[in-house]
Every structure is written in structure tokens, then in C-alpha cells.
Write a protein that holds these residues in place. Structure first.
Motif, mmCIF file in Angstrom:
data_model
loop_
_atom_site.group_PDB
_atom_site.id
_atom_site.type_symbol
_atom_site.label_atom_id
_atom_site.label_comp_id
_atom_site.label_asym_id
_atom_site.label_seq_id
_atom_site.Cartn_x
_atom_site.Cartn_y
_atom_site.Cartn_z
ATOM 1 N N TYR A 3 0.813 -1.222 0.000
ATOM 2 C CA TYR A 3 0.000 0.000 0.000
ATOM 3 C C TYR A 3 0.842 1.266 0.000
ATOM 4 N N ALA A 147 -7.800 -7.098 -1.334
ATOM 5 C CA ALA A 147 -8.558 -6.342 -2.332
ATOM 6 C C ALA A 147 -8.308 -4.847 -2.219
ATOM 7 N N ASP A 148 -8.277 -4.327 -0.985
ATOM 8 C CA ASP A 148 -8.121 -2.873 -0.835
ATOM 9 C C ASP A 148 -6.717 -2.422 -1.219
ATOM 10 N N ASN A 150 -4.655 -4.011 -3.253
ATOM 11 C CA ASN A 150 -4.563 -4.154 -4.703
ATOM 12 C C ASN A 150 -5.277 -3.007 -5.406
ATOM 13 N N GLY A 151 -6.394 -2.555 -4.836
ATOM 14 C CA GLY A 151 -7.090 -1.414 -5.419
ATOM 15 C C GLY A 151 -6.216 -0.175 -5.465
ATOM 16 N N ILE A 154 -3.619 -0.810 -8.227
ATOM 17 C CA ILE A 154 -4.254 -0.758 -9.540
ATOM 18 C C ILE A 154 -4.476 0.701 -9.960
ATOM 19 N N ALA A 155 -5.003 1.498 -9.038
ATOM 20 C CA ALA A 155 -5.219 2.915 -9.341
ATOM 21 C C ALA A 155 -3.895 3.629 -9.605
ATOM 22 N N PHE A 177 -6.976 -5.953 -12.021
ATOM 23 C CA PHE A 177 -8.391 -5.652 -11.790
ATOM 24 C C PHE A 177 -9.269 -6.821 -12.229
ATOM 25 N N VAL A 180 -9.127 -9.572 -9.594
ATOM 26 C CA VAL A 180 -9.913 -9.266 -8.397
ATOM 27 C C VAL A 180 -11.400 -9.474 -8.661
#
Length: 219
Positions: A3, A147-148, A150-151, A154-155, A177, A180
Motif C-alpha cells: 500500500y 482487495a483494498d 490491490n485497489g 491498480i489505481a 483488476f 480481483v
């Protein structure tokens, strides 16, 4: 941690867009290199984190002695490298050396050219040390796909790729994406984590449709 590198990548892309400084692009590219080398799963998603310690010692995989660097690079290149990465015989961290890049901003066109030449040589020398480092006992990898987190990555990949004209970064974001969405959802619910070899999606979970207000996630 995945993160914080996601946030760093996006910040570097924004800084490069604002200033045009090559330094920010180089650091973004190095962050992508680390992501591909250390953190990608075979499915194209991203692992959660790398341990700080190996063989029971914090930072052992990452630190260097001056003697080790001299052995890999030779005395002349080692002296050049050490002067720019704060390396000494005494060390800068508990008797070892963390490779801290010292700030040597160019003050003139001649200095800028010299800095670019030095940067090219330093990249070659870092590559040699990286090859040597791969022979060490590696730190543990937390291969959970969150998931969070990776989000966030990804962004960051999508935004940095768009800002820096790197279509392959955007492609990696799209690949992660799709994973996921395909492997971490059950119906309209997005799970929190996934591990290789398991299909279970653990709590907490989120509904994919924001307008859906039908009660809490099931156990």
C-alpha cells in the motif's frame, strides 16, 4: 508493504508531471521494477508485503558491508558507488550499510550532463549488486492478495501509466483488476483477501453495487 509503494508510485508520477524532472520518472520505473520482481503473483495480482527480516536479523537481505561491495564491484567502482550511497567501513546502520542515495543536484549544464553519466554508471553497478543479492536467503513473502491494497496499486499503476505514457503499466493494472473481479467476488460481493490455491473469500466484504442496501454481508 504494497500500500505505501502504491501511494509512492502515484506521488512520483504527479511530481514528474508537475516538474518534468527525470529523477521522479527513474524512481517510478524502479518502483515498477520492484513490483514486478518481488510482488506479482502468477495470476497477475499483487502480494501484500515482504518481511523486514531474514535469518532472524532485521534488514539482513538489504544491507551491505563496504567489503562486500568492493568484492562485487572492484575497488574503483566501489569507491565511486560508496561516495554516492553513504557507504563506509563503519556502516550507517548497526555496523552495516543501507544504500542511501545522497543528494547531488546539478548546478549547471555541465553538472547536469555529468549527473546523467553518473546515473547510468550507478544503474549498472546497482544491477551487479542486485544479482549478488539474489544469492542471499530471501525474506518471507506475505502472498495474500488484499482487495483494498490491490485497489490502491491498480489505481496507482493506471494513473502513473497514463501520466508517464506507459501503456504496459495500465495493462498490468487492468490485468490485476480482472483477477480481483473474477476471483475475489461472490455474486455482487467483493471479498477482503485471497490466497493462492484457495477459492474462499473471507470477510469483511463489500457489495459491488453501491446502491445495494440489502443488509450486512453474510457470515
Amino acid at each position: 508493504m504494497l500500500y505505501d509503494n502504491a501511494q509512492l508510485l502515484e506521488l512520483l508520477a504527479l511530481a514528474h508531471a508537475a516538474t518534468g524532472r527525470a529523477l521522479y520518472r527513474e524512481r517510478a520505473e524502479e518502483t515498477i521494477g520492484w513490483l514486478e520482481r518481488e510482488m506479482m503473483t502468477p495470476e497477475g495480482a499483487f502480494c501484500a508485503s515482504l518481511d523486514a527480516d531474514s535469518e532472524g536479523e532485521e534488514g539482513k537481505f538489504y544491507v551491505w558491508s563496504l567489503a562486500e561491495i568492493e568484492q562485487v564491484l572492484g575497488n574503483e567502482d566501489a569507491a565511486f558507488f560508496a561516495a554516492r550511497y553513504d557507504v563506509s567501513a563503519a556502516g550507517n546502520f548497526e555496523g552495516h550499510n543501507i544504500l542511501n542515495r545522497l543528494n547531488d543536484l546539478p548546478r549547471s549544464m555541465e553538472d547536469e550532463i555529468a549527473t546523467e553519466v553518473a546515473a547510468g554508471l550507478l544503474a549498472i553497478l546497482r544491477g551487479k549488486l542486485l544479482i549478488q543479492r539474489e544469492k542471499r536467503v530471501r525474506p518471507g513473502l506475505d502472498d495474500k492478495v488484499l482487495a483494498d491494497w490491490n485497489g490502491l496499486m491498480i489505481a496507482a499503476l493506471a494513473n502513473a501509466g497514463a501520466l508517464m505514457g506507459q501503456g504496459d503499466w495500465v495493462g498490468r493494472a487492468a490485468h490485476a483488476f480482472r483477477f480481483v473481479v473474477a476471483d475475489m467476488t461472490r455474486g455482487d460481493r467483493l471479498g477482503h483477501s485471497w490466497r493462492p490455491g484457495t477459492a474462499a473469500v473471507s470477510r469483511p466484504c463489500l457489495r459491488l453495487r453501491r446502491h445495494d442496501s440489502r443488509g450486512p454481508c453474510p457470515p
